[in-house]
Structure formats: C-alpha cells, structure tokens
Enzyme design. Sequence first.
Site, mmCIF file in Angstrom:
data_model
loop_
_atom_site.group_PDB
_atom_site.id
_atom_site.type_symbol
_atom_site.label_atom_id
_atom_site.label_comp_id
_atom_site.label_asym_id
_atom_site.label_seq_id
_atom_site.Cartn_x
_atom_site.Cartn_y
_atom_site.Cartn_z
ATOM 1 N N GLU A 58 0.846 -1.192 0.000
ATOM 2 C CA GLU A 58 0.000 0.000 0.000
ATOM 3 C C GLU A 58 0.882 1.241 0.000
ATOM 4 O OE1 GLU A 58 -2.531 2.734 -0.283
ATOM 5 O OE2 GLU A 58 -3.321 0.684 -0.347
ATOM 6 N N ASP A 106 -6.737 2.383 -9.213
ATOM 7 C CA ASP A 106 -7.183 3.615 -9.862
ATOM 8 C C ASP A 106 -7.208 3.379 -11.374
ATOM 9 O OD1 ASP A 106 -7.464 6.195 -10.932
ATOM 10 O OD2 ASP A 106 -6.365 7.106 -9.270
ATOM 11 N N THR A 180 -13.596 -6.704 -0.832
ATOM 12 C CA THR A 180 -12.875 -5.595 -0.222
ATOM 13 C C THR A 180 -13.903 -4.606 0.324
ATOM 14 O OG1 THR A 180 -12.824 -4.178 -2.184
ATOM 15 C CG2 THR A 180 -11.082 -5.841 -1.997
ATOM 16 N N THR A 181 -13.433 -3.657 1.131
ATOM 17 C CA THR A 181 -14.329 -2.613 1.637
ATOM 18 C C THR A 181 -14.942 -1.836 0.480
ATOM 19 O OG1 THR A 181 -12.941 -2.414 3.611
ATOM 20 C CG2 THR A 181 -14.479 -0.615 3.178
ATOM 21 N N TYR A 182 -14.119 -1.516 -0.495
ATOM 22 C CA TYR A 182 -14.558 -0.779 -1.678
ATOM 23 C C TYR A 182 -15.584 -1.589 -2.460
ATOM 24 C CZ TYR A 182 -13.897 2.125 -5.893
ATOM 25 O OH TYR A 182 -14.081 2.961 -6.962
#
Length: 201
Positions: A58, A106, A180-182
């Site tokens: 990350e 992204d 994932t959270t996203y």
Amino acid sequence: MRLRNIPDALERIQNQNLLVKTPWNIDDSWIIEIGMGKGKMISQLAFDNPNKNFLGVEKYPSAAVKSIKYVKKYNLSNFFILISDAKDLLDQIKGKANTIWLTFPDPWPKNRHYKRRLTYKDFLKIYANLLVKDGILKLKTDNLKFFEFSIESLKENGWKITYQTNDLHNSLVNSSNIKTTYEEKWVNLNYKIHYLEAIFI
C-alpha cells in the site's frame, strides 16, 4: 472520498511488527495484494490460509494502518505490510510469489494518464518478474473501460487470460470471493464487478 491523514500511521504499523524491511525475501508460499487499502480482503485470506504468507502493498500508511484491526481480530501471524509504490517493487521484494492481486486500482480514466494504470505494460513486466512459473495475476475492478484496457494490455504483453467475467458475484468463482471494503460499497449500489485471472507465458 479523500483519505484522512493519520500522522502516526507508519509508527503504529511498525509497533505491531507488521512492516517489512526491504529488500524482503519471499518464496512461492507468498500471496501479494497491490493496493490493499484497509486490508480487509487480504487479512481474511490470511486467516483462511494459515499455511501461506501474505504481503499487503500500500502506498499510503494512513490506509494501511486500518488493517491492524483485522490483524487483531484474526490474530494473524502470516500477514505483513510493505509501504511502497508498485513501480518500485522489484527493488523492494526479492524472490517470486504464488499470486498477485490487483484490487480496484485507480483506473486513471483520462487517456493521457494511461501509463499510470497498473495494467500498463511496464507494470506487467514487474508482475511477471515477481511471479513463479504459472503464478497467477488476479484483477478486480468496477470500471469496465479499465477492465477492457487490461485485457488488451495483458494479451499484447505475453499473458494468457485463463478466466474472466463481467459479473463476478454471479460467476463460477463467486463462492470463494472475499469482498474488499470498496467492493462492498459498489455491490450495495448494484454495480457489476469485473474479474480476471492471467498467467505469464
């Protein structure tokens, strides 16, 4: 949503003995997630696979520090963190991994930014050098144009796509999928998630 800066994030990660020292040596027992964010998915994978090792990469400590709660929840000893940009990974990691995950990177939608996309050829070369023979690259994204770009980029740069779907949550592999959270956010809004697996040939 803008990431809130946490000034002592790096120190907190170090205090939990999660931060790796580079160059970090790995072998084929390792699974890497590039752009792990808060670490929800990779920490669950680490819990479910105690005989494998997991490295969450990350760029932003303020995101990575959120993974500490999962480390404590699952009492993990096989999960580590590398604070790094993807372009620097060959300097930071020595050895070859079993699997590399790209989770909701992204998409850099503007054409002039295409070289920043994590499936651009320069990044694909890095992954090829980090994976064992027949090691798997896995990609999840909600962005169809980025997904289509990734498919073409992989095919043009020596990769073979072994599985792909434009609707992960209604696919053959959904039973083993960890959100994932996203991902949870977009699924709740009825967005379809695109997914593929590829090997370098």
